[in-house]
Design a protein around this motif. Structure first.
Motif, PDB file in Angstrom:
ATOM      1  N   VAL A  78      71.770  79.108  43.819  1.00 32.56           N
ATOM      2  CA  VAL A  78      71.997  77.280  44.670  1.00 32.56           C
ATOM      3  C   VAL A  78      72.500  77.814  46.141  1.00 32.56           C
ATOM      4  CG1 VAL A  78      73.448  75.461  45.132  1.00 32.56           C
ATOM      5  CG2 VAL A  78      73.357  77.268  42.120  1.00 32.56           C
ATOM      6  N   ALA A  79      71.493  77.330  46.923  1.00 29.89           N
ATOM      7  CA  ALA A  79      71.364  77.388  48.291  1.00 29.89           C
ATOM      8  C   ALA A  79      72.405  77.170  48.606  1.00 29.89           C
ATOM      9  CB  ALA A  79      69.973  77.324  49.048  1.00 29.89           C
ATOM     10  N   GLY A  80      72.579  78.077  49.811  1.00 29.89           N
ATOM     11  CA  GLY A  80      73.899  77.872  50.998  1.00 29.89           C
ATOM     12  C   GLY A  80      74.060  76.817  52.191  1.00 29.89           C
ATOM     13  N   LEU A  81      74.475  76.286  52.464  1.00 31.05           N
ATOM     14  CA  LEU A  81      74.375  75.863  54.191  1.00 31.05           C
ATOM     15  C   LEU A  81      73.948  77.083  55.057  1.00 31.05           C
ATOM     16  CD1 LEU A  81      78.027  73.928  54.862  1.00 31.05           C
ATOM     17  CD2 LEU A  81      75.521  73.397  54.540  1.00 31.05           C
ATOM     18  N   GLY A  82      73.240  76.370  55.808  1.00 32.34           N
ATOM     19  CA  GLY A  82      72.051  77.236  56.783  1.00 32.34           C
ATOM     20  C   GLY A  82      71.367  78.231  56.491  1.00 32.34           C
ATOM     21  N   GLU A  83      71.304  78.360  55.127  1.00 30.41           N
ATOM     22  CA  GLU A  83      70.215  79.317  54.291  1.00 30.41           C
ATOM     23  C   GLU A  83      68.335  78.337  54.155  1.00 30.41           C
ATOM     24  OE1 GLU A  83      69.797  81.481  50.406  1.00 30.41           O
ATOM     25  OE2 GLU A  83      71.242  80.403  50.461  1.00 30.41           O
ATOM     26  N   ALA A  84      67.419  79.559  54.289  1.00 31.21           N
ATOM     27  CA  ALA A  84      66.357  78.591  54.434  1.00 31.21           C
ATOM     28  C   ALA A  84      65.546  78.385  53.423  1.00 31.21           C
ATOM     29  CB  ALA A  84      65.082  80.735  56.040  1.00 31.21           C
ATOM     30  N   VAL A  85      64.647  77.538  53.350  1.00 29.93           N
ATOM     31  CA  VAL A  85      64.269  77.293  51.944  1.00 29.93           C
ATOM     32  C   VAL A  85      62.457  77.102  51.677  1.00 29.93           C
ATOM     33  CG1 VAL A  85      66.632  76.580  50.292  1.00 29.93           C
ATOM     34  CG2 VAL A  85      65.268  74.776  51.835  1.00 29.93           C
ATOM     35  N   GLY A  86      62.323  77.225  51.099  1.00 30.05           N
ATOM     36  CA  GLY A  86      60.716  76.829  50.962  1.00 30.05           C
ATOM     37  C   GLY A  86      59.617  76.922  49.247  1.00 30.05           C
ATOM     38  N   ALA A  87      58.909  76.745  49.448  1.00 27.25           N
ATOM     39  CA  ALA A  87      58.400  77.993  48.831  1.00 27.25           C
ATOM     40  C   ALA A  87      58.933  79.152  48.009  1.00 27.25           C
ATOM     41  CB  ALA A  87      56.968  78.191  49.397  1.00 27.25           C
ATOM     42  N   SER A  88      59.032  79.815  48.720  1.00 26.35           N
ATOM     43  CA  SER A  88      59.443  81.716  48.104  1.00 26.35           C
ATOM     44  C   SER A  88      61.458  81.197  47.805  1.00 26.35           C
ATOM     45  CB  SER A  88      59.271  81.996  49.319  1.00 26.35           C
ATOM     46  OG  SER A  88      60.043  82.169  50.447  1.00 26.35           O
ATOM     47  N   ARG A  89      61.635  80.552  48.214  1.00 24.41           N
ATOM     48  CA  ARG A  89      62.966  80.596  48.317  1.00 24.41           C
ATOM     49  C   ARG A  89      63.746  78.665  47.388  1.00 24.41           C
ATOM     50  NH1 ARG A  89      67.741  79.864  46.608  1.00 24.41           N
ATOM     51  NH2 ARG A  89      69.714  80.815  46.926  1.00 24.41           N
ATOM     52  N   PRO A  90      63.626  78.882  46.364  1.00 27.24           N
ATOM     53  CA  PRO A  90      63.921  77.241  46.059  1.00 27.24           C
ATOM     54  C   PRO A  90      65.539  77.096  46.546  1.00 27.24           C
ATOM     55  CG  PRO A  90      64.226  78.498  44.168  1.00 27.24           C
ATOM     56  CD  PRO A  90      63.800  79.802  45.773  1.00 27.24           C
ATOM     57  N   LEU A  91      65.473  75.567  46.180  1.00 21.89           N
ATOM     58  CA  LEU A  91      67.274  74.977  46.469  1.00 21.89           C
ATOM     59  C   LEU A  91      68.308  75.627  45.015  1.00 21.89           C
ATOM     60  CD1 LEU A  91      66.496  71.811  47.134  1.00 21.89           C
ATOM     61  CD2 LEU A  91      67.329  73.185  48.694  1.00 21.89           C
ATOM     62  N   ALA A  92      67.865  75.699  44.118  1.00 26.12           N
ATOM     63  CA  ALA A  92      68.405  76.302  42.640  1.00 26.12           C
ATOM     64  C   ALA A  92      67.379  76.304  41.830  1.00 26.12           C
ATOM     65  CB  ALA A  92      69.186  75.154  42.553  1.00 26.12           C
ATOM     66  N   LEU A  93      67.941  76.913  41.006  1.00 27.68           N
ATOM     67  CA  LEU A  93      67.344  77.107  39.596  1.00 27.68           C
ATOM     68  C   LEU A  93      68.002  76.085  38.526  1.00 27.68           C
ATOM     69  CD1 LEU A  93      66.667  81.113  38.904  1.00 27.68           C
ATOM     70  CD2 LEU A  93      64.867  79.413  39.659  1.00 27.68           C
ATOM     71  N   VAL A  94      67.687  75.698  37.664  1.00 25.65           N
ATOM     72  CA  VAL A  94      67.809  74.421  36.658  1.00 25.65           C
ATOM     73  C   VAL A  94      67.805  74.923  35.519  1.00 25.65           C
ATOM     74  CG1 VAL A  94      67.245  72.485  36.149  1.00 25.65           C
ATOM     75  CG2 VAL A  94      68.008  71.837  38.294  1.00 25.65           C
ATOM     76  N   HIS A  95      69.409  74.766  34.682  1.00 29.70           N
ATOM     77  CA  HIS A  95      68.725  75.732  33.161  1.00 29.70           C
ATOM     78  C   HIS A  95      69.257  73.799  32.629  1.00 29.70           C
ATOM     79  CE1 HIS A  95      69.120  79.975  33.995  1.00 29.70           C
ATOM     80  NE2 HIS A  95      69.905  79.160  35.499  1.00 29.70           N
ATOM     81  N   ALA A  96      67.990  73.921  32.246  1.00 32.02           N
ATOM     82  CA  ALA A  96      68.109  72.554  30.457  1.00 32.02           C
ATOM     83  C   ALA A  96      67.901  73.084  29.453  1.00 32.02           C
ATOM     84  CB  ALA A  96      67.448  71.891  31.678  1.00 32.02           C
ATOM     85  N   ARG A  97      68.626  71.724  28.683  1.00 28.37           N
ATOM     86  CA  ARG A  97      67.724  72.074  27.785  1.00 28.37           C
ATOM     87  C   ARG A  97      66.545  72.116  26.692  1.00 28.37           C
ATOM     88  NH1 ARG A  97      73.235  68.159  25.409  1.00 28.37           N
ATOM     89  NH2 ARG A  97      73.002  67.311  27.558  1.00 28.37           N
ATOM     90  N   THR A  98      66.402  70.125  27.859  1.00 31.92           N
ATOM     91  CA  THR A  98      64.478  70.001  27.564  1.00 31.92           C
ATOM     92  C   THR A  98      63.910  69.979  29.007  1.00 31.92           C
ATOM     93  OG1 THR A  98      65.363  67.536  28.021  1.00 31.92           O
ATOM     94  CG2 THR A  98      65.632  68.708  25.522  1.00 31.92           C
ATOM     95  N   GLU A  99      62.487  69.683  28.834  1.00 28.74           N
ATOM     96  CA  GLU A  99      61.797  69.451  30.132  1.00 28.74           C
ATOM     97  C   GLU A  99      62.315  68.240  30.621  1.00 28.74           C
ATOM     98  OE1 GLU A  99      60.256  71.553  31.904  1.00 28.74           O
ATOM     99  OE2 GLU A  99      59.715  72.957  30.375  1.00 28.74           O
ATOM    100  N   ALA A 100      62.613  67.151  29.401  1.00 30.02           N
ATOM    101  CA  ALA A 100      63.020  65.653  30.397  1.00 30.02           C
ATOM    102  C   ALA A 100      64.028  65.943  30.911  1.00 30.02           C
ATOM    103  CB  ALA A 100      62.977  64.691  29.315  1.00 30.02           C
ATOM    104  N   ALA A 101      65.153  66.619  30.828  1.00 26.78           N
ATOM    105  CA  ALA A 101      66.738  67.003  31.438  1.00 26.78           C
ATOM    106  C   ALA A 101      66.667  67.923  32.622  1.00 26.78           C
ATOM    107  CB  ALA A 101      67.885  67.688  30.664  1.00 26.78           C
ATOM    108  N   ALA A 102      65.547  69.060  32.570  1.00 26.55           N
ATOM    109  CA  ALA A 102      65.136  69.182  34.228  1.00 26.55           C
ATOM    110  C   ALA A 102      64.127  69.074  34.820  1.00 26.55           C
ATOM    111  CB  ALA A 102      64.242  70.605  33.314  1.00 26.55           C
ATOM    112  N   ASP A 103      63.618  67.937  34.952  1.00 20.87           N
ATOM    113  CA  ASP A 103      63.111  67.002  35.827  1.00 20.87           C
ATOM    114  C   ASP A 103      64.187  66.080  36.535  1.00 20.87           C
ATOM    115  OD1 ASP A 103      60.149  67.692  35.023  1.00 20.87           O
ATOM    116  OD2 ASP A 103      60.104  66.201  33.717  1.00 20.87           O
TER     117      ASP A 103
END
Length: 447
Positions: free
Chosen positions: A390-415
């Motif tokens: 999970v990104a923190g305050l002041g952190e640069a985010v974009g194509a190479s640095r996502p906001l977070a990784l989602v770990h989910a049971r299903t693709e729909a839940a991940a969406d």
């Protein structure tokens, strides 16, 4: 707790109308919580009345004492423990896995830590929920096993057993699903009844402050900290409270098994998020000073760092896990033991930039909606799901640095979770002032 019978509806009515309840009325209500003579609807109504009308300090002390003595109050004097009996409690935050590192750390420094932890409340995770992601871990052992674990390893993190503050155990579950979590008197009584029942020599409170905490503003956090230290002090328990920042996730994970993994990385030196590290050291130093295991913060921090770097804290954690039914090789074979969600997906921002604000409560609710928390008291938890990196305050985010990784049971839940995560972050160009992670220290008032 014997006395004249009281009608629960009359106690509810009096509190609803703003009356000050006396100790006998409060004890009668707590007695009804224990014996089941007060129904779930009445418990919820009482909680809502307190939520809106509050309780004065005498009422809070009476409620805390009644819930403390609703079950067994532990006495450790016969066990020849290695040091003073110390504990820490957090008012709850997103990604707050501090207890998992702090208990073995303090044990490695000579303390005894019988930590009675809670389950998730609202959008915040629960320590016992995290530990139950470890196969075989018994978060609710009988008192004999709890005592043996503390005596043998110096620490044990467990949930409320049927013997300890049973009135609070029932009250806690109903508060979680009736929108009455955010009540200073009820939080005070809930936390301290368990801690007083644990037979402590000293307690440190971590009162969270910010968008992911019960106390979103400084005044509310101070009010809660003051309530906690005054009630604890009135009961003769030396207590210190630290106000700590919760305007971003604490560490890099939110979700049960993911947080256990981060805690083990911290203990073994794999990775230590700086803000998380500072909270652990600050709370640990206060515990060592309260227990007379260190004279001052500098000496205490040095002892904690030695316990980390030597591997002594990690060893204590692994021994605690084994003593409570978990695997004996958890730290060496983490990937084999902790469950993993079948779907893992990065969440990238709509546009690149700098994280200027985070709705941390929304991130906590995203974990709940993934199945990592409860919407109803009887809900089962999926320990695999949550957020990582999970990104923190002041952190640069974009194509190479996502906001977070989602770990989910299903693709729909991940969406769905990805949408929730994006909505929780504000992205801009300015560099925000995150401020210090330790905001204030409030010392206990002793009787």
């Amino acid at each position: 707790m014997a006395g004249t019978p009281f009608l629960p509806q009359e106690i509810i009515r009096r509190k609803r109308d703003g009356a000050v309840l006396d100790a006998a009325e409060i004890e009668a209500f707590v007695r009804g919580l224990i014996d089941g003579s007060i129904g779930e609807g009445q418990v919820a109504a009482f909680a809502m009345a307190v939520f809106f009308r509050g309780m004065n300090m005498d009422e809070r002390i009476a409620l805390t004492r009644a819930m403390t003595h609703s079950g067994t109050v532990l006495d450790w004097s016969a066990l020849d423990l290695p040091g003073p009996v110390l504990d820490k409690h957090s008012t709850g935050g997103v990604g707050d896995k501090v207890s998992l590192m702090l208990a073995p750390l303090v044990a490695a420094c000579g303390g005894a830590v019988p930590m009675i932890a809670g389950r998730g409340l609202g959008h915040t995770g629960g320590t016992t929920d995290k530990l139950e992601s470890i196969p075989g871990y018994r978060a609710q052992p009988d008192l004999a096993r709890f005592r043996a674990a503390v005596a043998g390893t110096g620490c044990a993190i467990v949930g409320q057993t049927p013997d300890l503050a049973p009135a609070d155990r029932r009250f806690y579950a109903i508060r979680d699903v009736t929108a009455t979590v955010e009540s200073v008197p009820l939080i005070t009584a809930s936390i301290l009844s368990k801690k007083l029942a644990a037979g402590l020599d000293g307690l440190v409170m971590d009162v969270k402050l910010g968008s992911g905490a019960f106390a979103t503003g400084l005044d509310t956090a101070r009010e809660l900290a003051d309530s906690l230290v005054r009630v604890a002090g009135g009961a003769g328990l030396p207590t210190v409270a630290l106000l700590t920042d919760m305007n971003q996730v604490l560490g890099r994970t939110a979700g049960n098994a993911l947080e256990v993994g981060e805690a083990i990385d911290y203990l073994t030196g794999g990775a230590r998020d700086p803000r998380l590290h500072e909270v652990v050291l600050a709370l640990g130093a206060e515990m060592l000073i309260l227990g007379r295991l260190a004279e001052d913060p500098a000496t205490a921090r040095a002892a904690l760092l030695r316990a980390l770097e030597s591997g002594a804290a990690a060893e204590r954690f692994e021994r605690m896990v084994a003593a409570l039914g978990g695997p004996t090789d958890l730290t060496e074979a983490l990937g084999r033991h902790l469950p993993r969600a079948p779907v893992c997906r990065p969440v990238r921002p709509v546009r690149p930039g700098t994280v200027t604000m985070i709705d941390v409560r929304a991130l906590g609710l995203a974990v709940v909606n993934l199945g990592g928390g409860r919407k109803r008291a009887e809900d089962a938890i999926d320990h695999r799901v949550g957020l990582d990196e999970v990104a923190g305050l002041g952190e640069a985010v974009g194509a190479s640095r996502p906001l977070a990784l989602v770990h989910a049971r299903t693709e729909a839940a991940a969406d769905r979770a990805a949408e929730d995560v994006r909505a929780a972050f504000a992205i801009g160009a300015a560099q925000p002032d995150a401020g210090p992670v330790i905001r204030e220290r409030i010392a206990a008032l002793m009787r």
